[in-house]
Design a protein around this motif. Structure first.
Motif, mmCIF file in Angstrom:
data_model
loop_
_atom_site.group_PDB
_atom_site.id
_atom_site.type_symbol
_atom_site.label_atom_id
_atom_site.label_comp_id
_atom_site.label_asym_id
_atom_site.label_seq_id
_atom_site.Cartn_x
_atom_site.Cartn_y
_atom_site.Cartn_z
ATOM 1 N N ILE A 96 31.012 26.249 38.999
ATOM 2 C CA ILE A 96 32.299 25.555 39.035
ATOM 3 C C ILE A 96 32.661 25.406 40.502
ATOM 4 C CG2 ILE A 96 34.742 25.712 38.432
ATOM 5 C CD1 ILE A 96 33.873 27.468 36.026
ATOM 6 N N LEU A 97 32.933 24.183 40.929
ATOM 7 C CA LEU A 97 33.310 23.912 42.314
ATOM 8 C C LEU A 97 34.832 23.981 42.411
ATOM 9 C CD1 LEU A 97 32.307 23.109 45.146
ATOM 10 C CD2 LEU A 97 32.527 20.722 44.439
ATOM 11 N N VAL A 98 35.332 24.919 43.226
ATOM 12 C CA VAL A 98 36.763 25.175 43.319
ATOM 13 C C VAL A 98 37.287 24.821 44.699
ATOM 14 C CG1 VAL A 98 38.534 26.988 43.309
ATOM 15 C CG2 VAL A 98 36.763 26.959 41.543
ATOM 16 N N ASP A 99 38.238 23.885 44.734
ATOM 17 C CA ASP A 99 38.963 23.534 45.949
ATOM 18 C C ASP A 99 40.119 24.518 46.070
ATOM 19 O OD1 ASP A 99 40.612 22.372 47.917
ATOM 20 O OD2 ASP A 99 40.017 20.337 47.344
ATOM 21 N N GLY A 100 40.034 25.410 47.036
ATOM 22 C CA GLY A 100 41.029 26.467 47.205
ATOM 23 C C GLY A 100 42.234 26.067 48.033
ATOM 24 N N ARG A 101 42.324 24.806 48.410
ATOM 25 C CA ARG A 101 43.447 24.347 49.235
ATOM 26 C C ARG A 101 44.701 24.163 48.387
ATOM 27 N NH1 ARG A 101 41.460 18.993 51.639
ATOM 28 N NH2 ARG A 101 40.798 18.740 49.486
ATOM 29 N N ILE A 102 45.823 24.018 49.073
ATOM 30 C CA ILE A 102 47.060 23.745 48.353
ATOM 31 C C ILE A 102 46.945 22.385 47.667
ATOM 32 C CG2 ILE A 102 48.497 25.239 49.797
ATOM 33 C CD1 ILE A 102 49.374 22.726 51.338
#
Length: 199
Positions: A96-102
């Motif tokens: 799973i590719l997770v964008d951790g930005r706001i």
């Protein structure tokens, strides 16, 4: 003799130009197609060889703190990865590719196939990653997915913070991968970007 030498020199300089008529990802890979929530998306590099990145991605010096250079491994057990590994994970569906930005940064533009899990929510959303809620927090056992975390680039602390918070909450570090280059490297390489939620 001089004419033959000039012809050989002209051919030597012309050959690379003929071989470089397309901007590929690797010599053998022009693009990859990944499945997203809204259907397949083709990821490729920008074919305009005079393209440049926007001003935000050109900025080299950001005040530290908050924009300190991040380590390659944000926590023990986390595996660093680059663009080719991210593309492989996207194609195979093995992570799973997770964008951790706001969320506003995610909505502005992200890697196709990424989901938004802001670093401030990472430890609270382990249920989305196969963990079970417990009175004391989370139970993260069994067949859990691999998770690739990224944020804005080598100076962005959002995804490293997410990784540390997830591990503290019980998610196994060996299931975490860190794409340190993040959106800065992705944009620098001219790879496909989509508004968050569109993928």
């Amino acid at each position: 003799m001089r004419k033959a030498l000039m012809t050989l020199c002209a051919l030597a300089f012309a050959a690379p130009a003929l071989a470089q008529d397309e901007v590929g990802i690797t010599p053998d890979m022009m693009s990859v197609t990944v499945e997203t929530a809204n259907g397949p998306v083709e990821i490729m590099r920008n074919q305009d060889t005079s393209a440049t990145v926007g001003a935000f991605w050109q900025q080299t010096s950001r005040p530290c703190p908050n924009f300190c250079i991040q380590p390659m491994v944000p926590a023990p057990g986390v595996t660093p990865v680059g663009e080719l590994e991210v593309l492989e994970f996207l194609q195979s569906g093995d992570a799973i590719l997770v964008d951790g930005r706001i969320r506003p940064q995610y909505e502005e533009g992200t890697i196709p196939g990424a989901i938004s899990v802001p670093y401030t929510e990472a430890a609270d959303r382990l249920g989305d990653l196969g963990c079970e809620v417990d009175f004391d927090g989370w139970i993260c056992e069994g067949d859990l997915p691999n998770v690739v975390l990224f944020c804005n680039g080598p100076w962005c602390g959002q995804s490293p913070t997410a990784a540390r918070r997830m591990i503290e909450a019980g998610f196994p570090a060996e299931n975490l991968y860190y794409y340190r280059g993040g959106m800065q490297n992705w944009n620098m390489l001219g790879l496909t970007v989509m508004p968050g939620g569109a993928s």
